[in-house]
Design a protein around this motif. Structure first.
Motif, PDB file in Angstrom:
ATOM      1  N   ARG A  33       0.852  -1.183   0.000  1.00  0.00           N
ATOM      2  CA  ARG A  33       0.000   0.000   0.000  1.00  0.00           C
ATOM      3  C   ARG A  33       0.892   1.238   0.000  1.00  0.00           C
ATOM      4  O   ARG A  33       1.812   1.355   0.794  1.00  0.00           O
ATOM      5  CB  ARG A  33      -0.902   0.019   1.228  1.00  0.00           C
ATOM      6  N   CYS A  34       0.601   2.139  -0.914  1.00  0.00           N
ATOM      7  CA  CYS A  34       1.330   3.408  -0.986  1.00  0.00           C
ATOM      8  C   CYS A  34       1.002   4.229   0.254  1.00  0.00           C
ATOM      9  O   CYS A  34      -0.176   4.421   0.589  1.00  0.00           O
ATOM     10  CB  CYS A  34       0.954   4.162  -2.259  1.00  0.00           C
ATOM     11  N   ASP A  58       1.377   7.379   0.617  1.00  0.00           N
ATOM     12  CA  ASP A  58       0.869   8.701   0.280  1.00  0.00           C
ATOM     13  C   ASP A  58      -0.576   8.662  -0.185  1.00  0.00           C
ATOM     14  O   ASP A  58      -1.417   9.388   0.337  1.00  0.00           O
ATOM     15  CB  ASP A  58       1.745   9.350  -0.807  1.00  0.00           C
ATOM     16  N   CYS A  59      -0.866   7.807  -1.179  1.00  0.00           N
ATOM     17  CA  CYS A  59      -2.203   7.827  -1.781  1.00  0.00           C
ATOM     18  C   CYS A  59      -3.059   6.621  -1.404  1.00  0.00           C
ATOM     19  O   CYS A  59      -4.248   6.585  -1.706  1.00  0.00           O
ATOM     20  CB  CYS A  59      -2.107   7.930  -3.299  1.00  0.00           C
ATOM     21  N   GLY A  60      -2.455   5.615  -0.787  1.00  0.00           N
ATOM     22  CA  GLY A  60      -3.228   4.445  -0.399  1.00  0.00           C
ATOM     23  C   GLY A  60      -3.419   3.421  -1.502  1.00  0.00           C
ATOM     24  O   GLY A  60      -4.118   2.426  -1.302  1.00  0.00           O
ATOM     25  N   HIS A  61      -2.822   3.635  -2.667  1.00  0.00           N
ATOM     26  CA  HIS A  61      -2.956   2.688  -3.774  1.00  0.00           C
ATOM     27  C   HIS A  61      -2.406   1.320  -3.373  1.00  0.00           C
ATOM     28  O   HIS A  61      -1.352   1.215  -2.757  1.00  0.00           O
ATOM     29  CB  HIS A  61      -2.200   3.212  -5.003  1.00  0.00           C
TER      30      HIS A  61
END
Length: 161
Positions: free
Chosen positions: A51-52, A54-57
């Motif tokens: 999971r990123c 910063d953006c949650g991707h």
């Protein structure tokens, strides 16, 4: 998340495998290989989810099957092996029968001449950039009968007549 079905063996097996297995009788080994390839790099084998921060991707990295027949797992290794094999050549220098008879009497001298001649021939050929792309690496040995010198050669590109 599932594995993307890029064109290839795994995608073909996933798409057409069930119908193929219904129409054709396959042995256990073939069925196992097909199952491994179909499941390779899919959620069926598990994996790791990233999971990123910063953006949650979410990004999934699925485990591979490791089967030696799987082009995804073994494709690069098989290609590298083939490249190494394609650059090797087996060359045999053979003495004419009358000279071979002399070699029976004086093996050391005649084989010395044979190996020096073989080495010189390979060096002349390898110096021609139209025939070899890099220096020739050699290993040589005499056969049991003092009539042959066997040389293994390798080059970056290979032999061109």
């Amino acid at each position: 998340m599932s594995a993307p079905d890029k064109p290839g063996v795994a995608a073909t097996f996933r798409r057409a495998g069930p119908a193929y297995r219904e129409r054709h009788r396959l042995d256990g080994d073939a069925l196992k290989v097909m199952a491994c390839i179909e499941q390779c790099r899919t959620p069926a084998l598990g994996g790791t989810l990233y999971r990123c921060g910063d953006c949650g991707h979410l990004h999934a990295v699925w485990k591979s099957c490791g089967n030696r027949h799987c082009p995804t797992c073994q494709g690069a290794a098989a290609h590298a092996w083939m490249e190494r094999q394609a650059a090797c050549f087996h060359i045999v220098f053979t003495l004419p029968e009358p000279v071979a008879r002399i070699a029976l009497q004086n093996r050391k001298a005649v084989l010395g001449i044979l190996f020096r001649s073989a080495a010189e021939t390979l060096q002349v050929i390898s110096a021609d950039p139209r025939r070899w792309s890099s220096a020739v690496r050699r290993s040589a040995r005499a056969s049991a009968a003092p009539r042959h010198a066997t040389c293994s050669t390798a080059s970056g590109r290979g032999w061109e007549a």
